[in-house]
Design an enzyme around this catalytic site. Structure first.
Site, PDB file in Angstrom:
ATOM      1  CG  ASP A 252      -1.914   1.139   1.225  1.00 22.14           C
ATOM      2  OD1 ASP A 252      -1.669   2.149   0.532  1.00 22.14           O
ATOM      3  OD2 ASP A 252      -2.939   1.034   1.920  1.00 22.14           O
TER       4      ASP A 252
ATOM      5  CB  SER B  78      -2.221  13.948 -14.442  1.00 22.37           C
ATOM      6  OG  SER B  78      -3.408  14.436 -15.039  1.00 22.37           O
TER       7      SER B  78
ATOM      8  CE1 TYR C 261      -4.770  11.622  -9.900  1.00 20.58           C
ATOM      9  CE2 TYR C 261      -4.989  13.360 -11.533  1.00 20.58           C
ATOM     10  CZ  TYR C 261      -4.519  12.119 -11.163  1.00 20.58           C
ATOM     11  OH  TYR C 261      -3.774  11.374 -12.049  1.00 20.58           O
TER      12      TYR C 261
ATOM     13  CE  LYS D 193      -1.213  12.665 -10.321  1.00 14.81           C
ATOM     14  NZ  LYS D 193      -0.264  11.557 -10.055  1.00 14.81           N
TER      15      LYS D 193
END
Length: 221
Positions: A34, A114, A128, A132
């Protein structure tokens, strides 16, 4: 002979891939990890050190998100995204760099990021994009630090647009019928496209560092 270690919560997925590669040169090992838990990362890298030795390449590819407005989220959700996308990546990078330095390896660290690290193009992306954007800051910090040490370790960030993988379901981005339909209508890259970009970065001569690459499907805005 290439020896590759896949760290994943879903260890069985790595094992399935390893079976497909049987008979080919090299070996793929799997370690249940993990990435959001530091103890898992430390244990995995210790296994690599004890059983395989030097690390030459690290590819950071773990990521999760949440299709939820930031104003509707909670601390636990934010922490989980940060722990996986940024803190876990940082821990893995630190351990890989330690191994490379101990073994005098001019290695290569590849971060799969991304296009959302450059521009937020849709609502309900929660933490998110923040992870990034932060990854780009971490890369710049490491580049300066490594250069000041005289290290030849390379750092590359590959930032794809939408890729047709199961991150959308498993990673938490699809939570409504509307989000699922929206995704179906978008142009997409294939995983192989990203892999080809990684191979390109790895194939450069020692004095060349591909710092950042943006890869988008044609038609993506």
């Amino acid at each position: 002979m290439f020896q590759v270690v896949g760290l994943a919560r879903r260890k069985e997925k790595v094992n399935e891939l390893a079976k497909k590669l049987e008979g080919k040169s090299g070996k793929l090992y799997s370690i249940e990890t993990d990435i959001s838990k530091e103890e898992d990362i430390l244990s995995a890298f210790q296994w690599v050190k004890d059983n395989l030795g030097s690390i030459h390449i690290l590819i950071n590819n773990a990521g999760i998100g949440k299709n939820l407005k930031f104003t509707d989220t909670d601390a636990e959700t934010c922490r989980k995204i940060l722990d996986t996308n940024l803190w876990g990546l940082s821990n893995a990078t630190r351990e890989a760099l330690k191994n490379m330095q101990e073994n005098n390896i001019d290695g290569h660290i590849i971060n799969i990021s991304s296009t959302l690290g450059y521009k937020v193009s849709a609502p309900n992306l929660n933490m998110y994009p923040a992870t990034k954007f932060a990854l780009r800051g971490l890369q710049e910090t490491l580049k300066v630090e490594l250069a000041s040490m005289g290290s030849k370790v390379k750092i590359t960030t590959v930032s794809p647009g939408i890729v047709d993988t199961d991150i959308w379901e498993v990673g938490g981005f699809i939570s409504t019928k509307e989000s699922e339909e929206h995704l179906k209508q978008q142009p997409k890259l294939q995983a192989q496209d990203v892999a080809d970009t990684v191979i390109f970065a790895l194939s450069t001569p020692p004095h060349v560092q591909i710092a950042e690459v943006i890869v988008q499907p044609v038609g993506e805005i």
